[in-house]
Design a protein around this motif. Structure first.
Motif, PDB file in Angstrom:
ATOM      1  N   THR A 107       0.844  -1.191   0.000  1.00  0.00           N
ATOM      2  CA  THR A 107       0.000   0.000   0.000  1.00  0.00           C
ATOM      3  C   THR A 107       0.881   1.242   0.000  1.00  0.00           C
ATOM      4  O   THR A 107       2.055   1.189   0.367  1.00  0.00           O
ATOM      5  CB  THR A 107      -0.935   0.031   1.215  1.00  0.00           C
ATOM      6  N   SER A 109       1.321   4.999   1.481  1.00  0.00           N
ATOM      7  CA  SER A 109       0.921   5.872   2.585  1.00  0.00           C
ATOM      8  C   SER A 109       1.625   7.212   2.443  1.00  0.00           C
ATOM      9  O   SER A 109       2.856   7.263   2.364  1.00  0.00           O
ATOM     10  CB  SER A 109       1.286   5.230   3.927  1.00  0.00           C
ATOM     11  N   THR A 114      -2.238  13.665   5.118  1.00  0.00           N
ATOM     12  CA  THR A 114      -3.351  12.739   5.349  1.00  0.00           C
ATOM     13  C   THR A 114      -3.786  12.671   6.815  1.00  0.00           C
ATOM     14  O   THR A 114      -4.762  11.989   7.128  1.00  0.00           O
ATOM     15  CB  THR A 114      -2.974  11.319   4.909  1.00  0.00           C
ATOM     16  N   GLU A 115      -3.080  13.342   7.702  1.00  0.00           N
ATOM     17  CA  GLU A 115      -3.266  13.089   9.124  1.00  0.00           C
ATOM     18  C   GLU A 115      -4.446  13.822   9.746  1.00  0.00           C
ATOM     19  O   GLU A 115      -4.924  13.437  10.811  1.00  0.00           O
ATOM     20  CB  GLU A 115      -1.980  13.429   9.877  1.00  0.00           C
ATOM     21  N   GLY A 119      -8.537  12.340   6.879  1.00  0.00           N
ATOM     22  CA  GLY A 119      -7.696  11.280   7.408  1.00  0.00           C
ATOM     23  C   GLY A 119      -8.018  10.941   8.850  1.00  0.00           C
ATOM     24  O   GLY A 119      -7.919   9.781   9.260  1.00  0.00           O
ATOM     25  N   GLU A 124      -8.340   4.819   7.159  1.00  0.00           N
ATOM     26  CA  GLU A 124      -7.823   3.951   6.104  1.00  0.00           C
ATOM     27  C   GLU A 124      -8.022   4.547   4.707  1.00  0.00           C
ATOM     28  O   GLU A 124      -7.504   4.016   3.726  1.00  0.00           O
ATOM     29  CB  GLU A 124      -8.529   2.596   6.173  1.00  0.00           C
ATOM     30  N   ALA A 127      -4.858   5.883   2.341  1.00  0.00           N
ATOM     31  CA  ALA A 127      -3.974   4.803   1.889  1.00  0.00           C
ATOM     32  C   ALA A 127      -4.635   4.053   0.742  1.00  0.00           C
ATOM     33  O   ALA A 127      -3.967   3.671  -0.239  1.00  0.00           O
ATOM     34  CB  ALA A 127      -3.653   3.860   3.037  1.00  0.00           C
ATOM     35  N   THR A 131      -3.064   4.165  -3.009  1.00  0.00           N
ATOM     36  CA  THR A 131      -2.683   2.878  -3.587  1.00  0.00           C
ATOM     37  C   THR A 131      -3.336   2.667  -4.944  1.00  0.00           C
ATOM     38  O   THR A 131      -2.672   2.290  -5.920  1.00  0.00           O
ATOM     39  CB  THR A 131      -3.043   1.737  -2.630  1.00  0.00           C
TER      40      THR A 131
END
Length: 284
Positions: A107, A109, A114-115, A119, A124, A127, A131
Motif C-alpha cells: 500500500t 501511505s 493525510t493526518e 484522514g 484507512e 492509503a 494505492t
C-alpha cells in the motif's frame, strides 16, 4: 462510444499505441456514477490532450468496514454515454478481481497531508486512494491526470505522492462544479433526502461568509473559522465535522489569515451522508 477495456493489459496497450502516434494522454480517474463535475474534467482532458481517457472503478481499499461499498451508486451505461459526449476515447472498467487478483500487501501511505480532516475521520481512506491511484498511474503511464478541487485533501495527497515518487504524471486540479444553489456536485448527493438536499447548500454559504470576512479585512483565524462553522451549525439538518482555514499546499492549519495561498475546508453530515466542500482564500 469510447472503447471499453476491462483488462489492465488492454488499457495499457491502447495508451501505449496512442503514445507511439505521439498523442498526449489526458486521464480522468473516477469511481463512476458520473455527473457534470466529472464531465468538466473529461472535457478539459479532451481539450488539452490528443487522447482523453477515463477509468471507472469503485475501489474497495478506500472504504472502511462500516462504509457500505455495495451501496455506492453505479450506472455504467449512463457513464459511458457521458464519456462519449465529452470526447473520451478509452474507458478502463476493471473488476475488483482484475485490479486485485490476490490480497493487497503493498500500500501507499502519504504522511503529513493525510493526518487531519478526512484522514482523522476515515483513517484507512487515503492509503486506499493513494494505492489505487498509484496503480492506475502505473497502468496508464505518462499522462496528465485530472482531479476536481472538491476533494481538496485528496488532490493534495495525489500531488505529494506524484512528487515524492517522481511519477511521470502532471496532476491538474480543476474547479468545483456546483448546482445552481451552490451545492458542490457529488455522486453522494443522491443519498440526501429532500430536506437534507435543501439544507446542504449551507456548506457553500458558510464558505462564502468566511471568505467574505477575510476579504473585508478580518485577520483573526478563529473568527474566520467561526464564520464558517456558525453558518453550518445554524442549519438543523447539518452536523458539522470540521471547519478550518489551511495552507493550500501543506494543509497545515493557518495561524494568520493571508500571507500564503489558503483554503477553507468544511465537512458535515446530513443524516448518514457526509459532504465536503472548500473555497480558496486568495489574499495578499
Amino acid at each position: 462510444m469510447p472503447e471499453v477495456h476491462e483488462t489492465i493489459a488492454g488499457f495499457r496497450a491502447a495508451l501505449e499505441l496512442a503514445r507511439e502516434d505521439e498523442r498526449g494522454i489526458g486521464f480522468v480517474p473516477t469511481m463512476g456514477y458520473l455527473h457534470e463535475g466529472h464531465a468538466s474534467l473529461m472535457r478539459q482532458a479532451s481539450a488539452e490532450n490528443e487522447t482523453a481517457v477515463a477509468s471507472i472503478f469503485v475501489n474497495p481499499l478506500q472504504f472502511a468496514a462500516n462504509e457500505d461499498l455495495g451501496a455506492y451508486p453505479r450506472d455504467l451505461e449512463r457513464d459511458l454515454a457521458l464519456a462519449d459526449e465529452c470526447g473520451v476515447a478509452h474507458v478502463f472498467t476493471p473488476s475488483v478481481a482484475e485490479m486485485y487478483p490476490v490480497p493487497v500487501l503493498t500500500t501507499v501511505s502519504v504522511g503529513g497531508v493525510t493526518e487531519r480532516f478526512e484522514g482523522a475521520s476515515r483513517p484507512e481512506h487515503f492509503a486506499g486512494v493513494a494505492t489505487v491511484v498509484a496503480k492506475l498511474f502505473s497502468i496508464a503511464g505518462p499522462c496528465r491526470a485530472y482531479f476536481g478541487d472538491k476533494d481538496f485533501q485528496q488532490l493534495a495527497v495525489v500531488r505529494r505522492m506524484v512528487a515524492d515518487l517522481s511519477m511521470p504524471v502532471d496532476v491538474v486540479g480543476c474547479p468545483i462544479v456546483r448546482e445552481p444553489d451552490g451545492l458542490a456536485m457529488s455522486s453522494r448527493n443522491v443519498y440526501l433526502t429532500p430536506a437534507q438536499r435543501a439544507a446542504a447548500p449551507a456548506l457553500h454559504r458558510g464558505l462564502q461568509a468566511a471568505a467574505a470576512a477575510a476579504a473585508d479585512g478580518e485577520r483573526n483565524v478563529d473568527r474566520v473559522r467561526a464564520a464558517l462553522a456558525d453558518a453550518v451549525a445554524a442549519e438543523p439538518e447539518a452536523t458539522l465535522d470540521y471547519a478550518e482555514l489551511v495552507d493550500a499546499l501543506t494543509l497545515e492549519p493557518a495561524t494568520v489569515v493571508g500571507g500564503t495561498e489558503q483554503r477553507l475546508l468544511v465537512a458535515a453530515r446530513f443524516g448518514t451522508t457526509r459532504l465536503l466542500d472548500n473555497l480558496a482564500v486568495d489574499l495578499p
